[in-house]
Design a protein around this motif. Structure first.
Motif, mmCIF file in Angstrom:
data_model
loop_
_atom_site.group_PDB
_atom_site.id
_atom_site.type_symbol
_atom_site.label_atom_id
_atom_site.label_comp_id
_atom_site.label_asym_id
_atom_site.label_seq_id
_atom_site.Cartn_x
_atom_site.Cartn_y
_atom_site.Cartn_z
ATOM 1 N N THR A 122 -5.298 -8.699 -1.144
ATOM 2 C CA THR A 122 -5.885 -8.789 -2.490
ATOM 3 C C THR A 122 -5.122 -7.875 -3.458
ATOM 4 N N GLY A 123 -5.053 -8.302 -4.723
ATOM 5 C CA GLY A 123 -4.335 -7.501 -5.736
ATOM 6 C C GLY A 123 -2.848 -7.487 -5.481
ATOM 7 N N ALA A 124 -2.287 -8.670 -5.151
ATOM 8 C CA ALA A 124 -0.884 -8.769 -4.711
ATOM 9 C C ALA A 124 0.103 -8.222 -5.735
ATOM 10 N N SER A 125 -0.279 -8.256 -7.018
ATOM 11 C CA SER A 125 0.632 -7.791 -8.076
ATOM 12 C C SER A 125 0.786 -6.273 -8.076
ATOM 13 N N GLY A 126 -0.038 -5.567 -7.358
ATOM 14 C CA GLY A 126 -0.058 -4.102 -7.422
ATOM 15 C C GLY A 126 1.066 -3.455 -6.624
ATOM 16 N N TYR A 127 1.232 -2.178 -6.886
ATOM 17 C CA TYR A 127 2.308 -1.361 -6.284
ATOM 18 C C TYR A 127 2.176 -1.317 -4.756
ATOM 19 N N ILE A 128 1.022 -0.893 -4.262
ATOM 20 C CA ILE A 128 0.837 -0.769 -2.806
ATOM 21 C C ILE A 128 0.815 -2.147 -2.157
ATOM 22 N N ALA A 129 0.112 -3.091 -2.780
ATOM 23 C CA ALA A 129 -0.022 -4.429 -2.186
ATOM 24 C C ALA A 129 1.347 -5.095 -2.011
ATOM 25 N N VAL A 184 -4.054 -12.838 -7.109
ATOM 26 C CA VAL A 184 -3.730 -12.198 -8.385
ATOM 27 C C VAL A 184 -4.795 -12.633 -9.390
ATOM 28 N N ARG A 185 -4.933 -11.851 -10.465
ATOM 29 C CA ARG A 185 -5.945 -12.226 -11.445
ATOM 30 C C ARG A 185 -5.535 -13.473 -12.208
ATOM 31 N N SER A 186 -4.220 -13.587 -12.502
ATOM 32 C CA SER A 186 -3.750 -14.764 -13.246
ATOM 33 C C SER A 186 -2.375 -15.189 -12.747
ATOM 34 N N ARG A 237 5.526 -12.340 -14.789
ATOM 35 C CA ARG A 237 6.145 -11.010 -14.743
ATOM 36 C C ARG A 237 5.558 -10.170 -13.597
ATOM 37 N N LYS A 238 4.274 -10.462 -13.263
ATOM 38 C CA LYS A 238 3.599 -9.678 -12.224
ATOM 39 C C LYS A 238 3.839 -10.210 -10.814
ATOM 40 N N THR A 239 4.442 -11.411 -10.721
ATOM 41 C CA THR A 239 4.572 -12.016 -9.379
ATOM 42 C C THR A 239 6.006 -12.393 -9.006
ATOM 43 N N ALA A 264 -7.899 -14.938 -8.022
ATOM 44 C CA ALA A 264 -9.269 -14.440 -7.807
ATOM 45 C C ALA A 264 -9.399 -13.100 -8.517
ATOM 46 N N ASP A 265 -10.540 -12.903 -9.140
ATOM 47 C CA ASP A 265 -10.800 -11.662 -9.885
ATOM 48 C C ASP A 265 -11.990 -10.961 -9.227
ATOM 49 N N LEU A 266 -11.901 -9.653 -9.101
ATOM 50 C CA LEU A 266 -12.982 -8.899 -8.447
ATOM 51 C C LEU A 266 -14.299 -9.000 -9.208
ATOM 52 N N THR A 267 -14.214 -9.346 -10.495
ATOM 53 C CA THR A 267 -15.428 -9.400 -11.307
ATOM 54 C C THR A 267 -16.082 -10.777 -11.315
ATOM 55 N N VAL A 277 -6.796 -4.571 -0.961
ATOM 56 C CA VAL A 277 -6.087 -3.487 -1.652
ATOM 57 C C VAL A 277 -6.531 -3.362 -3.113
ATOM 58 N N ALA A 278 -6.915 -4.482 -3.723
ATOM 59 C CA ALA A 278 -7.208 -4.501 -5.166
ATOM 60 C C ALA A 278 -8.366 -3.588 -5.537
ATOM 61 N N SER A 279 -8.186 -2.864 -6.610
ATOM 62 C CA SER A 279 -9.240 -2.053 -7.219
ATOM 63 C C SER A 279 -8.639 -1.440 -8.474
ATOM 64 N N SER A 286 -8.865 2.475 0.778
ATOM 65 C CA SER A 286 -9.711 3.421 0.064
ATOM 66 C C SER A 286 -8.795 4.507 -0.479
ATOM 67 N N SER A 287 -9.134 5.758 -0.330
ATOM 68 C CA SER A 287 -8.313 6.826 -0.921
ATOM 69 C C SER A 287 -8.787 8.174 -0.398
ATOM 70 N N VAL A 288 -7.904 9.148 -0.517
ATOM 71 C CA VAL A 288 -8.309 10.528 -0.292
ATOM 72 C C VAL A 288 -9.383 10.898 -1.330
ATOM 73 N N SER A 338 -15.638 5.618 -7.985
ATOM 74 C CA SER A 338 -15.522 4.183 -7.677
ATOM 75 C C SER A 338 -15.000 3.985 -6.245
ATOM 76 N N LYS A 339 -14.063 4.831 -5.832
ATOM 77 C CA LYS A 339 -13.498 4.673 -4.478
ATOM 78 C C LYS A 339 -14.531 5.080 -3.417
ATOM 79 N N THR A 340 -15.264 6.128 -3.684
ATOM 80 C CA THR A 340 -16.265 6.607 -2.724
ATOM 81 C C THR A 340 -17.377 5.567 -2.560
ATOM 82 N N PHE A 395 -1.699 10.728 -2.718
ATOM 83 C CA PHE A 395 -0.993 10.330 -3.949
ATOM 84 C C PHE A 395 0.265 9.566 -3.540
ATOM 85 N N VAL A 396 0.339 8.302 -3.956
ATOM 86 C CA VAL A 396 1.382 7.423 -3.420
ATOM 87 C C VAL A 396 2.652 7.473 -4.266
ATOM 88 N N LEU A 397 3.756 7.744 -3.592
ATOM 89 C CA LEU A 397 5.083 7.769 -4.211
ATOM 90 C C LEU A 397 5.969 6.805 -3.434
HETATM 91 P P1 NAP Z 1 -2.002 -0.859 -8.971
HETATM 92 O O1 NAP Z 1 -0.546 -1.121 -8.912
HETATM 93 O O2 NAP Z 1 -2.627 -0.637 -10.297
HETATM 94 O O3 NAP Z 1 -2.754 -2.019 -8.203
HETATM 95 C C1 NAP Z 1 -4.103 -2.306 -8.409
HETATM 96 C C2 NAP Z 1 -4.300 -3.766 -8.117
HETATM 97 O O4 NAP Z 1 -5.684 -4.078 -8.261
HETATM 98 C C3 NAP Z 1 -3.526 -4.672 -9.094
HETATM 99 O O5 NAP Z 1 -3.002 -5.756 -8.392
HETATM 100 C C4 NAP Z 1 -4.609 -5.115 -10.049
HETATM 101 O O6 NAP Z 1 -4.360 -6.393 -10.626
HETATM 102 C C5 NAP Z 1 -5.782 -5.218 -9.082
HETATM 103 N N1 NAP Z 1 -7.019 -5.259 -9.825
HETATM 104 C C6 NAP Z 1 -7.539 -4.344 -10.667
HETATM 105 N N2 NAP Z 1 -8.699 -4.799 -11.184
HETATM 106 C C7 NAP Z 1 -8.879 -6.047 -10.662
HETATM 107 C C8 NAP Z 1 -9.868 -7.029 -10.813
HETATM 108 N N3 NAP Z 1 -10.910 -6.889 -11.633
HETATM 109 N N4 NAP Z 1 -9.744 -8.193 -10.096
HETATM 110 C C9 NAP Z 1 -8.685 -8.388 -9.288
HETATM 111 N N5 NAP Z 1 -7.712 -7.491 -9.104
HETATM 112 C C10 NAP Z 1 -7.815 -6.329 -9.784
HETATM 113 O O7 NAP Z 1 -2.376 0.422 -8.113
HETATM 114 P P2 NAP Z 1 -1.996 0.793 -6.607
HETATM 115 O O8 NAP Z 1 -1.511 2.182 -6.668
HETATM 116 O O9 NAP Z 1 -1.169 -0.228 -5.979
HETATM 117 O O10 NAP Z 1 -3.456 0.803 -5.980
HETATM 118 C C11 NAP Z 1 -3.865 -0.134 -5.031
HETATM 119 C C12 NAP Z 1 -5.061 0.403 -4.268
HETATM 120 O O11 NAP Z 1 -4.713 1.631 -3.652
HETATM 121 C C13 NAP Z 1 -6.279 0.701 -5.145
HETATM 122 O O12 NAP Z 1 -7.421 0.357 -4.387
HETATM 123 C C14 NAP Z 1 -6.200 2.212 -5.337
HETATM 124 O O13 NAP Z 1 -7.461 2.753 -5.570
HETATM 125 C C15 NAP Z 1 -5.652 2.629 -3.980
HETATM 126 N N6 NAP Z 1 -4.980 3.934 -3.942
HETATM 127 C C16 NAP Z 1 -3.873 4.173 -4.731
HETATM 128 C C17 NAP Z 1 -3.251 5.420 -4.644
HETATM 129 C C18 NAP Z 1 -2.013 5.744 -5.453
HETATM 130 O O14 NAP Z 1 -1.644 6.920 -5.569
HETATM 131 N N7 NAP Z 1 -1.304 4.751 -6.003
HETATM 132 C C19 NAP Z 1 -3.759 6.396 -3.786
HETATM 133 C C20 NAP Z 1 -4.867 6.106 -2.999
HETATM 134 C C21 NAP Z 1 -5.472 4.858 -3.089
HETATM 135 P P3 NAP Z 1 -3.533 -6.530 -12.005
HETATM 136 O O15 NAP Z 1 -2.083 -6.436 -11.626
HETATM 137 O O16 NAP Z 1 -3.915 -7.876 -12.497
HETATM 138 O O17 NAP Z 1 -3.975 -5.401 -12.874
#
Ligand code: NAP
Length: 350
Positions: free
Chosen positions: A14-21, A39-41, A46-48, A67-70, A88-90, A131-133, A165-167, A195-197
């Motif tokens: 879930t949240g494939a467009s994100g950094y970790i995903a 992905v949301r859209s 650009r995001k995919t 799919a959207d979490l909301t 992964v999405a949040s 989740s997260s620290v 929100s994470k807790t 903290f992800v780098l």
């Molecule tokens: P990110 O790049 O912002 O990724 C977040 C992802 O969640 C994006 O794909 C975003 O979609 C999606 N998302 C947000 N709201 C959404 C919604 N309403 N419906 C569907 N998708 C939604 O951040 P990330 O760093 O990869 O984080 C991914 C996960 O790791 C999160 O759960 C975050 O809490 C957790 N985490 C991150 C870190 C860190 O340091 N980066 C550390 C610990 C835990 P869009 O692209 O459409 O916005």
């Protein structure tokens, strides 16, 4: 992984467009899994684009769906036929929102939507949740110098919107799975990254890359006295795969993070590597009074104010022991973050 001629298991990320995903998807494709990402859209290419390019390069099977979490729409279809789900999405914003429910609602209700769909489909064996620290080490009023482990839970009532929100989302996830009747049951494992780098896969530095970008661009005059327990995004993706594959990971949470590092020490690594190439990474210490003034007009600095002087002490011993997980040296993660920011044009080349 599977017998010859049998299709490899399908994993929903879930949240494939994100950094970790993005890195989770790469890790899965490299290990022969078929991947479906939400992905949301789908309209925002650009995001995919980077994901489609990656799948082509690796010769991997990647499908993207909306799919959207909301919203309930799309989750049942997204999960259909999947053996595993990496949720992964949040929302992970760089600023504190006006209304904390902007983060809490999608995090908690979104996780529940994904889990409901998993329980309904009957094919999902295990969900791995990101989740997260922030769900472990925040809001404690006792023993600031205590090393937090998986036995600890952040005190949501003392937390800002994001750690809250994470807790709440992680707690809701465990509660949901525990309450499942036998015929709808699946397993759960949780990864709690620090903290992800580490390398960017596209030109979006996201929230966790923002600090390195600011340092590389000298948008901060000096280093605030804040720090984190860091982890590399490639190692986070590995942890997700191990938690999905290892039978003994079911029912467990795993902290994935190294020793606390101050921003000033991150800056020193960057300065040593990049200042000889024309960058001007600041390495001095930003006094609290100046940070307080900057915080009046910079929301991200305002958020950081609450963390001045705080050390984030967590232990990844359980992941090392039970998953055979290892973290690469943090210096490599810091340099690779900045290097890929230059390659992706987030930071201009010099
Ligand atoms: P990110 O790049 O912002 O990724 C977040 C992802 O969640 C994006 O794909 C975003 O979609 C999606 N998302 C947000 N709201 C959404 C919604 N309403 N419906 C569907 N998708 C939604 O951040 P990330 O760093 O990869 O984080 C991914 C996960 O790791 C999160 O759960 C975050 O809490 C957790 N985490 C991150 C870190 C860190 O340091 N980066 C550390 C610990 C835990 P869009 O692209 O459409 O916005």
């Amino acid at each position: 992984m599977t017998a010859a001629n049998e299709p490899s298991p399908l994993v929903l990320v879930t949240g494939a467009s994100g950094y970790i995903a993005g890195h989770c998807i790469r890790e899965l494709l490299e290990h022969g899994y078929r991947v479906r990402g939400t992905v949301r859209s789908l309209g925002d290419s650009r995001k995919t684009e980077h994901l489609r390019r990656m799948a082509t390069t690796l010769g991997g099977a990647l499908e993207l769906v909306e799919a959207d979490l909301t919203s309930d729409r799309g989750w049942r279809e997204a999960v259909a036929g999947c053996t595993y789900v990496q949720h992964v999405a949040s929302p992970f914003p760089a600023e504190v929102p006006k209304d904390e429910m902007e983060l809490i609602r999608p995090a908690v209700d979104g996780a529940t939507r994904v889990l409901e769909a998993c329980a309904e489909t009957g094919t999902v064996k295990r969900v791995v949740m990101t989740s997260s620290v922030a769900a472990v080490a925040f809001g404690h009023t006792d023993g600031q110098s205590a090393v937090r482990t998986e036995a600890d839970w952040s005190k949501a009532e003392n937390c800002e919107a994001y750690p809250k929100s994470k807790t709440l989302a992680e707690r809701a996830t465990w509660d949901f799975v525990k309450a499942l009747p036998h015929e709808r049951r699946f397993e759960l494992a949780v990864i709690n990254p620090g903290f992800v780098l580490g390398p960017l896969l596209n030109d979006d530095q996201g929230t966790s890359g923002e600090l390195i970008r600011k340092l590389m661009m000298r948008e901060m005059p000096a280093c605030p006295e804040i720090g984190f327990a860091p982890v590399d995004v490639r190692d986070v993706a590995l942890a997700h795969r191990l938690a999905m594959e290892r039978p003994e990971a079911a029912g467990n949470r795993y902290i994935c993070a190294g020793e606390h590092i101050w921003v000033q020490d991150i800056a020193k690594v960057l300065a040593a590597e990049f200042n000889p190439r024309g960058y001007r990474v600041p390495t001095g210490r930003l006094p609290y009074w100046l940070m307080w003034i900057i915080a009046r007009f910079d929301k991200a600095v305002r958020l950081a104010l609450g963390f001045v002087g705080r050390t984030e002490l967590v232990s990844a011993a359980k992941a090392e022991r039970e998953l055979g997980w290892m973290m690469r040296p943090v210096r490599e993660s810091i340099i690779d973050t900045a290097r890929t920011m230059i390659e992706q044009g987030v930071v201009p080349a010099r």
